[in-house]
Scaffold this motif. Structure first.
Motif, mmCIF file in Angstrom:
data_model
loop_
_atom_site.group_PDB
_atom_site.id
_atom_site.type_symbol
_atom_site.label_atom_id
_atom_site.label_comp_id
_atom_site.label_asym_id
_atom_site.label_seq_id
_atom_site.Cartn_x
_atom_site.Cartn_y
_atom_site.Cartn_z
ATOM 1 N N CYS A 117 0.879 -1.164 0.000
ATOM 2 C CA CYS A 117 0.000 0.000 0.000
ATOM 3 C C CYS A 117 0.921 1.219 0.000
ATOM 4 O O CYS A 117 1.512 1.551 1.027
ATOM 5 C CB CYS A 117 -0.893 -0.015 1.224
ATOM 6 N N ALA A 118 1.052 1.830 -1.168
ATOM 7 C CA ALA A 118 1.935 2.979 -1.309
ATOM 8 C C ALA A 118 1.137 4.265 -1.154
ATOM 9 O O ALA A 118 0.040 4.399 -1.716
ATOM 10 C CB ALA A 118 2.610 2.946 -2.672
ATOM 11 N N ALA A 119 1.693 5.196 -0.399
ATOM 12 C CA ALA A 119 0.977 6.434 -0.108
ATOM 13 C C ALA A 119 1.728 7.643 -0.638
ATOM 14 O O ALA A 119 2.969 7.674 -0.646
ATOM 15 C CB ALA A 119 0.787 6.574 1.395
ATOM 16 N N SER A 120 0.975 8.618 -1.069
ATOM 17 C CA SER A 120 1.550 9.905 -1.441
ATOM 18 C C SER A 120 1.394 10.840 -0.255
ATOM 19 O O SER A 120 0.584 10.603 0.638
ATOM 20 C CB SER A 120 0.818 10.483 -2.653
ATOM 21 N N GLY A 121 2.147 11.912 -0.237
ATOM 22 C CA GLY A 121 2.007 12.883 0.845
ATOM 23 C C GLY A 121 3.076 12.735 1.907
ATOM 24 O O GLY A 121 3.600 11.652 2.150
ATOM 25 N N ARG A 122 3.368 13.860 2.543
ATOM 26 C CA ARG A 122 4.459 13.898 3.501
ATOM 27 C C ARG A 122 4.026 13.517 4.910
ATOM 28 O O ARG A 122 4.848 13.455 5.801
ATOM 29 C CB ARG A 122 5.067 15.302 3.528
ATOM 30 N N THR A 123 2.720 13.282 5.114
ATOM 31 C CA THR A 123 2.224 13.024 6.463
ATOM 32 C C THR A 123 1.838 11.575 6.657
ATOM 33 O O THR A 123 1.088 11.244 7.564
ATOM 34 C CB THR A 123 0.995 13.912 6.744
ATOM 35 N N PHE A 124 2.363 10.685 5.830
ATOM 36 C CA PHE A 124 2.002 9.274 5.893
ATOM 37 C C PHE A 124 2.217 8.691 7.286
ATOM 38 O O PHE A 124 1.411 7.910 7.773
ATOM 39 C CB PHE A 124 2.821 8.491 4.866
ATOM 40 N N SER A 125 3.289 9.096 7.937
ATOM 41 C CA SER A 125 3.618 8.525 9.246
ATOM 42 C C SER A 125 2.622 8.927 10.328
ATOM 43 O O SER A 125 2.662 8.388 11.431
ATOM 44 C CB SER A 125 5.027 8.936 9.664
ATOM 45 N N SER A 126 1.721 9.852 10.028
ATOM 46 C CA SER A 126 0.711 10.254 10.998
ATOM 47 C C SER A 126 -0.610 9.521 10.805
ATOM 48 O O SER A 126 -1.603 9.853 11.447
ATOM 49 C CB SER A 126 0.483 11.762 10.939
ATOM 50 N N TYR A 127 -0.622 8.533 9.919
ATOM 51 C CA TYR A 127 -1.838 7.772 9.641
ATOM 52 C C TYR A 127 -1.759 6.363 10.219
ATOM 53 O O TYR A 127 -0.772 5.649 9.996
ATOM 54 C CB TYR A 127 -2.068 7.641 8.136
ATOM 55 N N THR A 128 -2.800 5.984 10.931
ATOM 56 C CA THR A 128 -3.018 4.567 11.204
ATOM 57 C C THR A 128 -3.477 3.932 9.896
ATOM 58 O O THR A 128 -4.326 4.479 9.191
ATOM 59 C CB THR A 128 -4.107 4.375 12.274
ATOM 60 N N ILE A 129 -2.913 2.777 9.571
ATOM 61 C CA ILE A 129 -3.256 2.109 8.308
ATOM 62 C C ILE A 129 -3.823 0.724 8.603
ATOM 63 O O ILE A 129 -3.292 -0.012 9.445
ATOM 64 C CB ILE A 129 -2.032 1.961 7.390
ATOM 65 N N ALA A 130 -4.878 0.392 7.909
ATOM 66 C CA ALA A 130 -5.496 -0.930 8.068
ATOM 67 C C ALA A 130 -5.708 -1.568 6.705
ATOM 68 O O ALA A 130 -5.782 -0.882 5.684
ATOM 69 C CB ALA A 130 -6.827 -0.806 8.797
#
Length: 126
Positions: free
Chosen positions: A22-35
């Motif tokens: 699951c690849a994410a764009s954006g600089r705030t990825f580390s602030s997201y819980t991912i499921a």
């Protein structure tokens, strides 16, 4: 905001393995819980696994515990789902989802997640 793109799905025989990304764009990825969630034909979307922002905390649905592993690499803006010992009942479209809200718990309900990928098909044959 974050945009999520899943990859790595495919067809495999029972007992085989796949790794979803699951690849994410954006600089705030580390602030997201991912499921990860999945949805089989004719069934409701169901929770599979969740990982905390730092990656320290993970939780799995009973149906995949011991077979699937969720992990993340915040430097690469990517979350992985390693799926081993696959069963035909694992066949579904798999989605990753992001929640930017810091909560006192890690949501298992799809309604809590605002950001979704397009899904990737996993088919397991017997």
């Amino acid at each position: 905001q974050v945009q999520l793109v899943e990859s790595g799905g495919g067809s495999v025989q029972a007992g085989g393995s796949l790794r979803l990304s699951c690849a994410a764009s954006g600089r705030t990825f580390s602030s997201y819980t991912i499921a990860w969630f999945r949805q089989a034909p004719g069934k409701e979307r169901e929770f599979v696994a969740v990982i905390s922002r730092s990656g320290e905390y993970t939780y799995y649905a009973d149906s995949v515990k011991g077979r699937f592993t969720i992990s993340r690499d915040n430097a690469k803006n990517t979350v992985y789902l390693q799926m081993n010992s696959l069963k035909p009942e694992d066949t579904a479209v798999y989605y990753c989802a992001g929640d930017p809200i810091f909560r006192g718990h890690y949501p298992l309900n799809a309604m809590a997640y605002d950001y979704w990928g397009q899904g990737t098909q996993v088919t397991v044959s017997s």
